[in-house]
Design an enzyme around this catalytic site. Structure first.
Site, mmCIF file in Angstrom:
data_model
loop_
_atom_site.group_PDB
_atom_site.id
_atom_site.type_symbol
_atom_site.label_atom_id
_atom_site.label_comp_id
_atom_site.label_asym_id
_atom_site.label_seq_id
_atom_site.Cartn_x
_atom_site.Cartn_y
_atom_site.Cartn_z
ATOM 1 N N PRO A 1 36.096 42.304 43.256
ATOM 2 C CA PRO A 1 34.785 42.479 42.625
ATOM 3 C C PRO A 1 34.420 41.210 41.861
ATOM 4 C CG PRO A 1 36.209 44.366 42.198
ATOM 5 C CD PRO A 1 37.065 43.308 42.805
ATOM 6 N N GLU A 2 33.301 40.639 42.202
ATOM 7 C CA GLU A 2 32.812 39.436 41.533
ATOM 8 C C GLU A 2 31.500 39.810 40.850
ATOM 9 O OE1 GLU A 2 32.884 36.119 44.323
ATOM 10 O OE2 GLU A 2 34.508 37.041 45.445
ATOM 11 N N HIS B 1 46.201 56.454 41.386
ATOM 12 C CA HIS B 1 45.860 55.184 40.743
ATOM 13 C C HIS B 1 44.636 55.284 39.841
ATOM 14 C CE1 HIS B 1 48.845 53.580 43.438
ATOM 15 N NE2 HIS B 1 48.144 53.971 44.485
#
Length: 272
Positions: free
Chosen positions: A2-3, A91
């Site tokens: 993710p940017e 998770h």
DNA sequence: ATGATTTCCTGTAGGC
DNA sequence: TGCCTACAGGAAATCA
């Protein structure tokens, strides 16, 4: 990975969905994932989400009290909205439950390169990786961008990945921006002409804007807040397209390793 | 100081 | 089919 566009996609969704919600409970299932503020989590009930802000790849929910909730997605992190009774998927490290609505925010992150943190606003402003973050690309003009590149001998790709120099760019958008600007990733950053540096900034901003409009890129792990895929991966021209023909000139796209990362470029369009 | 390299982690893909 | 290995990379740490 993710940017900036992926984090902004999540931020925009949170802004529409979560502002004003009152926290009922902040739960962290894995103590080491919450890197700061474990002593605060029991004090968050009753606070409301006042705003959702982003700097670089950092997402922060500011509460109406003194607290700030930081979430970094790392490589495989997701922020998701679910019903309160939805099954807890593997998770899932953080749950934020709200009063009076059948919804909660969850942070999942199998590889755990991301993290969550709770700060007071004062602590947030002094948190090093936040405080020392470079400017967002959208806040730069060509002159300020040229100053960042000035005298830097490192390959331009490495410099663009350095969050202290400029915030929010990661492997995808650096490769895509350099391709669109016709600049080789190995080119020393300080060697770019003023025209090239201005073009590079323009291309970076454009590719980031287009990706935000497409809901980001889902290459593997990224999901939007509601679980949908992003769509910008279909517009990637070089990223993970090694061996394919360049969409501009037809030359075969190459891949090299730079700074330990896969680096994709057209050897014909991107001159060193 | 800059720049290059290593480390953390696990799901997935590919080879045999 | 199943086992094994390589690979993906954001950011901090470490080294030259």
């Amino acid at each position: 990975m993710p940017e900036l566009p992926e984090v902004e996609t999540v931020r925009l969704a949170l802004e529409r969905l979560a502002l004003g919600l009152e926290i009922a409970e902040y739960i962290c299932h894995r103590p080491d994932y919450l890197t700061h503020g474990r002593q605060y989590t029991g004090k968050l009930a009753g606070s409301r989400i006042e705003s959702a802000i982003r700097r670089g790849k950092f997402l922060v929910l500011l509460l109406d009290g003194d607290f700030a909730l930081m979430h970094h997605l790392g490589m495989s992190g997701r922020m998701l909205v679910t019903t309160a009774s939805a099954e807890i998927e593997p998770h899932t490290h953080v749950q934020i439950r709200f009063r009076g609505v059948d919804a909660e925010i969850r942070q999942r992150d199998p590889r755990r390169f991301g993290f969550a943190a709770v700060f007071t606003r004062d602590e947030l402003s002094r948190f090093p990786s936040w405080a020392e973050l470079g400017p967002d690309p959208f806040s730069l003009n060509s002159r300020a961008f040229a100053a960042i590149l000035h005298n830097r001998q490192a390959p331009v790709k490495n410099l663009l990945l350095n969050q202290r120099r400029i915030a929010g760019l990661g492997n995808i958008y650096v490769d895509e921006g350099l391709f669109r600007a016709g600049i080789h990733p190995l080119r020393p950053a300080g060697d770019l002409s003023p025209a090239q540096s201005a073009l590079l900034l323009k291309c970076l901003k454009r590719v980031l804007r287009e990706s935000i409009a497409a809901g980001g890129s889902t290459t593997n792990d990224f999901r939007r807040l509601d679980g949908r895929f992003g769509e910008f991966q279909h517009k990637h021209r070089v990223y993970r397209r090694e061996g394919e023909p360049c969409p501009s000139c037809g030359a075969i796209i190459e891949k090299i390793i730079l700074g330990g990362r896969g680096t994709h470029f057209c050897p014909s369009c991107q001159s060193i």
